[in-house]
Scaffold this motif. Structure first.
Motif, PDB file in Angstrom:
ATOM      1  N   ASN A 148     -39.331  34.291  54.373  1.00  0.00           N
ATOM      2  CA  ASN A 148     -37.978  34.764  55.303  1.00  0.00           C
ATOM      3  C   ASN A 148     -37.300  35.578  54.030  1.00  0.00           C
ATOM      4  N   ALA A 149     -37.475  35.181  52.714  1.00  0.00           N
ATOM      5  CA  ALA A 149     -36.726  35.841  51.606  1.00  0.00           C
ATOM      6  C   ALA A 149     -37.397  37.267  51.453  1.00  0.00           C
ATOM      7  N   GLU A 151     -38.936  39.205  53.814  1.00  0.00           N
ATOM      8  CA  GLU A 151     -38.469  39.849  54.868  1.00  0.00           C
ATOM      9  C   GLU A 151     -37.015  40.199  54.855  1.00  0.00           C
ATOM     10  N   ARG A 152     -36.308  39.505  53.746  1.00  0.00           N
ATOM     11  CA  ARG A 152     -35.053  40.023  53.746  1.00  0.00           C
ATOM     12  C   ARG A 152     -34.760  40.994  52.319  1.00  0.00           C
ATOM     13  N   HIS A 154     -36.515  40.394  49.318  1.00  0.00           N
ATOM     14  CA  HIS A 154     -36.818  39.637  47.863  1.00  0.00           C
ATOM     15  C   HIS A 154     -38.097  39.135  47.903  1.00  0.00           C
TER      16      HIS A 154
END
Length: 474
Positions: A148-149, A151-152, A154
């Motif tokens: 998830n990080a 995809e943001r 990071h």
């Protein structure tokens, strides 16, 4: 004269200099030639107060006793992966999984899941233990958070080497429990990360990270009967270790019985055979002496041989395909079988059995008797771990023993060594199957005219087989 001597010396020196097959620009055995890139903390060895790791900084919630148990597991797993009869030993704290594990809570949970899944086993409905399930869910939660990080925007956490090690652990655990669908999903994710990081050759070579990725790719492919995903292009087909001066073997007249047959194999398959033969002789030498292989060199030999064999295919050529599959089966007994597990590659073994018995019944293909003896003994070594309970398999082995003209194990052993044989791996089961065949031969009289694997008679030192000029892999 001086110039000529220098040239010859350089040529001899280059012949024994081994470069990585994965990354040809890197020499093996010289770790300081390439700057090591690490993303894990340096582990200092504390004074022995309490446990071995009582003063080591650990992730929150992890007790030193857990780390001590995992270090024992790492060492146990290395014993299974590296045959220390021929390999140098490496301390688990200094190399391998430990540096990643000590600084990554996700890596610890993944290894604890692997431990509990292996030790606790599964219930009748296929569920793992509560403790294994807890560590698995924590591993997945942390991994998902990193995705998830990513995809943001990071990417740091998902690109860590320790994250790759977590996924490799999950692949191994899924394979050991027979959950190949989960293993395939994990390998898909693993190879996506590898691609995003710049490919396999961009991976950190310290702690054999490249090889661990290759093992995951190869192991799944052999279980599923598919091609591995890596090295589908830009693969090196030349011999990797044969002719390098690493070992000098002399098998006398026994080698003359099989050399014409091997030389007529398709050139890429021929090179694989030569490399496996050189490795087998090198293993026998290492077992008898102190000339051990480094784990890194052993891994490179394994990867170079297995990827070439798995990328080849001879669908329209019974003999060459049976030899290719037989070589793969032989290599799994050395490279991919953990000594503490009764794990085999069922799909691969079934292919070998089908091809071998078709070859035995083929009227158009002639195989030297020593090679046929080796193929049938290999079948008994891998499938039955000794004498066969299958009358058909026993009959064909009896025929091979009689046609080869060997009456004792002392006579058969050098014949097998001249082909492909590692004593400490194959002798026990091979000798047992051979002696069972000689005992059966003593119990009944056999008409030599009926002992043939083909309707066309042939001398054991020759073959009438002529391979096609070109083959197209599927």
């Amino acid at each position: 004269m001086s110039h000529a001597s220098t040239t010859r010396w350089k040529r001899r020196k280059d012949a024994t200099q081994l470069h990585s097959w994965i990354d040809p620009g890197r020499s093996l055995g010289f770790e300081d030639q390439k700057q090591k890139v690490t993303d894990y903390p340096t582990v200092s060895v504390p004074g022995l107060v309490g446990g071995n790791f009582s003063a080591t900084q650990l992730p929150p919630g992890i007790e030193p006793s857990v780390i001590e148990d995992l270090v024992q597991l790492i060492n146990f797993d290395q014993i299974g992966m590296y045959p220390y009869d021929i390999c140098l030993q490496t301390h688990p704290v200094h190399r391998g999984w430990f540096p990643y594990m000590i600084g990554d809570i996700c890596c610890i949970h993944s290894m604890m899941f692997s431990v509990r899944a292996f030790v606790d086993g599964h219930s009748s409905d296929g569920e793992c233990s509560r403790l294994a399930a807890f560590h698995f869910h924590r591993t997945i939660q942390i991994l998902q958070a990193r995705v998830n990080a990513f995809e943001r925007g990071h990417s740091e956490s998902v690109f860590r080497d320790s994250t790759i090690m977590v996924i490799i652990t999950l692949v191994q655990a899924a394979e050991l429990t027979g959950d190949f669908k989960a293993a395939q999903n994990h390998v898909d994710g693993l190879l996506r990360i590898v691609k995003l990081k710049g490919g396999l050759r961009a991976m950190n070579t310290h702690n054999n990270l490249q090889v661990k990725i290759c093992r995951a790719d190869l192991g799944l492919a052999l279980h599923l009967g598919t091609r591995p995903r890596l090295f589908q292009e830009d693969i090196q087909w030349d011999c990797f270790i044969w002719g390098r001066g690493l070992v000098h073997c002399d098998h006398g007249h026994h080698a003359n019985l099989t050399r014409p047959f091997v030389d007529q194999l398709e050139w890429r398959l021929n090179n694989c055979w030569k490399d496996i033969h050189a490795f087998s002789c090198l293993s026998n030498l290492a077992y008898q002496t102190t000339r051990k292989l480094s784990p890194e060199t052993y891994n490179e030999m394994m990867v170079s041989i297995l990827y070439r064999l798995t990328q080849l295919s001879f669908a329209d050529d019974l003999l060459q395909e049976t030899i290719r599959v037989g070589l793969l089966v032989y290599c799994t007994t050395i490279f991919l079988t953990r000594s503490f597990l009764e794990q085999n590659y069922g799909h691969l073994f079934e292919l070998f059995k089908t091809g071998l018995f078709e070859l035995c019944h083929s009227p158009a293909t002639i195989v030297p008797h020593p090679v046929m003896l080796w193929l049938l003994l290999l079948y008994h070594v891998t499938v039955y771990k000794g004498p066969s309970v299958n009358s058909r398999a026993s009959d064909w082995l009896d025929r091979a023993v009689s046609l080869t003209g060997v009456n004792t194990w002392a006579q058969a052993h050098p014949v097998l060594r001249s082909i492909l044989w590692v004593d400490f791996v194959h002798d026990s089961a091979g000798k047992e199957a051979f002696l069972a065949a000689t005992q059966r031969l003593k119990m009944y009289r056999i008409d030599d005219s009926t002992l043939t694997f083909s309707t066309h008679p042939a001398q054991s030192s020759q073959t009438d087989y002529h391979p096609p000029a070109q083959s197209t892999p599927i």
